[in-house]
Design a protein around this motif. Structure first.
Motif, PDB file in Angstrom:
ATOM      1  N   ASN A  46      65.633   1.734 -15.039  1.00  0.00           N
ATOM      2  CA  ASN A  46      65.814   2.143 -13.639  1.00  0.00           C
ATOM      3  C   ASN A  46      66.313   3.575 -13.539  1.00  0.00           C
ATOM      4  OD1 ASN A  46      65.757  -0.656 -12.038  1.00  0.00           O
ATOM      5  ND2 ASN A  46      66.939  -0.960 -13.915  1.00  0.00           N
TER       6      ASN A  46
ATOM      7  N   ASN B 216      68.746   0.419  -7.466  1.00  0.00           N
ATOM      8  CA  ASN B 216      67.687  -0.597  -7.572  1.00  0.00           C
ATOM      9  C   ASN B 216      68.257  -2.006  -7.748  1.00  0.00           C
ATOM     10  OD1 ASN B 216      66.050   1.601  -7.505  1.00  0.00           O
ATOM     11  ND2 ASN B 216      65.407   1.515  -9.641  1.00  0.00           N
TER      12      ASN B 216
ATOM     13  N   LYS C 204      69.738  -3.678  -3.963  1.00  0.00           N
ATOM     14  CA  LYS C 204      68.933  -3.712  -2.732  1.00  0.00           C
ATOM     15  C   LYS C 204      69.297  -4.928  -1.868  1.00  0.00           C
ATOM     16  CE  LYS C 204      66.204  -0.100  -3.441  1.00  0.00           C
ATOM     17  NZ  LYS C 204      64.947  -0.184  -4.171  1.00  0.00           N
TER      18      LYS C 204
ATOM     19  N   TRP D 269      72.603   6.952  -2.050  1.00  0.00           N
ATOM     20  CA  TRP D 269      71.621   5.862  -2.071  1.00  0.00           C
ATOM     21  C   TRP D 269      70.954   5.798  -0.706  1.00  0.00           C
ATOM     22  CZ3 TRP D 269      74.493   1.213  -4.824  1.00  0.00           C
ATOM     23  CH2 TRP D 269      74.718   1.561  -6.169  1.00  0.00           C
TER      24      TRP D 269
END
Length: 258
Positions: A119, A124, A127, A190
Motif C-alpha cells: 500500500n 487504505n 477506509k 488522507w
C-alpha cells in the motif's frame, strides 16, 4: 437540553476549540512528533508510533517517541522498508515506553514493512464504507490487516472497539491524519476519508469534561460512550465533529471548569 442552552454550549465549545486548536498546541503534544516530517509515509509512521504510546505523561510520551525516531535514524519510512535483521535484533531488548517494549517496536516495524510493500498509504487500511457512520468497523478491519491472525504480545497495543475499548489512541491518530482546517495542527493528508466520521479520542480529560457539560451520561470511558458523545457533538457540527476534541481536552488539561 433546551434550545438556548444548546446554542450557548455550541458557542462556548466553538470558542474553546478555536482557542486550543492553534500552532502553540503542537509544542506540548505528541502530535509534534509527526510534525517533524513532510513525506506522507514518514508522517504516518511517526504519527502512528507516537499515538500508540500515548498514555501517561505527555512529556514522557514525547521522549519515548523521540527514542524510537532516533533508533530509525530519523527516517521512519526508509527504515521500515530497508531495515536489516541485525537492526531488529538490536531493538528487541531495548526499553521503549512502559509496557511497549523493543519486541513490540520490532513487531510494528515488520508489520509496517509488509503493509507499505502492498500500500502507498495506511489510509487504505482505514477506509469507511458507505453504510458506516464512524470508524468502528474500519478500526477492526485495520487491526485484521495490520496484526494478521497470529497471536502476538503486541496485539494489546492496538485496541479493539468490538471489545468495547474507546480505542482512544487510534481515534487520535485518525484525527491527525484525516482532519483538515486552516489552523495547521492536524495534517489532513488522507483525502479519501471524510472527517464527518471522526469521533473524539476519549480519555480522562475529554470524558470528565463531557460529563460535566452533560454531553454524555455513561460513566465508563468505553466505545459505547464514544458513540454517545458522537451523537452530541455531531449536533454542534456534523461536518467536523472532532474539532471539539481541542475544546474538551483543553478544558480538561487547564482545569478551567473545575
Amino acid at each position: 437540553m433546551n434550545m438556548l442552552k444548546f446554542e450557548e454550549l455550541r458557542s462556548f465549545l466553538d470558542e474553546k476549540a478555536d482557542q486550543y486548536n492553534a500552532p502553540n498546541f503542537i509544542e506540548n503534544d505528541p502530535i509534534q512528533i509527526p510534525h517533524r516530517f513532510s513525506v506522507k509515509q514518514d508522517i504516518e509512521i511517526a504519527g502512528f508510533l507516537a499515538a500508540t504510546i500515548s498514555w501517561g505523561n505527555r512529556k514522557s510520551i514525547i521522549n519515548s517517541a523521540n527514542k524510537m525516531l532516533e533508533i530509525m535514524g530519523n527516517s521512519p519510512y526508509d527504515f521500515v522498508l530497508n531495515y536489516s535483521e541485525k537492526d531488529l535484533k538490536d531493538i528487541q531488548d531495548k526499553s521503549i515506553h512502559r509496557t511497549f517494549n523493543g519486541e513490540d517496536f520490532s513487531y510494528f516495524i515488520k508489520q509496517f514493512n509488509r503493509i507499505y510493500k502492498e500500500n502507498e498509504s495506511l489510509e487504505n487500511l482505514f477506509k469507511v464504507k458507505d453504510s458506516e457512520t464512524n470508524f468502528l468497523h474500519a478500526i477492526e478491519r485495520f487491526r485484521s490487516g495490520f496484526l494478521e491472525t497470529e497471536k502476538h504480545r503486541s496485539h494489546k497495543h492496538i485496541s479493539s472497539p468490538y471489545k468495547n475499548s474507546s480505542a482512544k489512541r487510534i481515534i487520535m491518530f485518525l484525527r491527525w491524519m484525516v482532519r483538515k482546517d486552516k489552523h495547521g495542527v492536524d495534517f489532513g493528508i488522507w483525502e479519501n476519508i471524510d472527517q464527518k466520521h471522526l469521533s473524539i479520542p476519549l480519555d480522562v480529560h475529554t470524558g470528565n469534561i463531557s460529563r460535566k457539560l452533560g454531553l454524555v451520561l455513561r460513566t465508563q470511558n468505553d466505545w459505547k460512550t464514544v458513540e454517545e458523545l458522537d451523537i452530541a457533538i455531531r449536533k454542534f457540527d456534523e461536518k467536523d465533529p472532532a474539532k471539539y476534541d481541542f475544546a474538551l481536552f483543553g478544558l480538561g488539561v487547564t482545569k478551567e471548569l473545575m
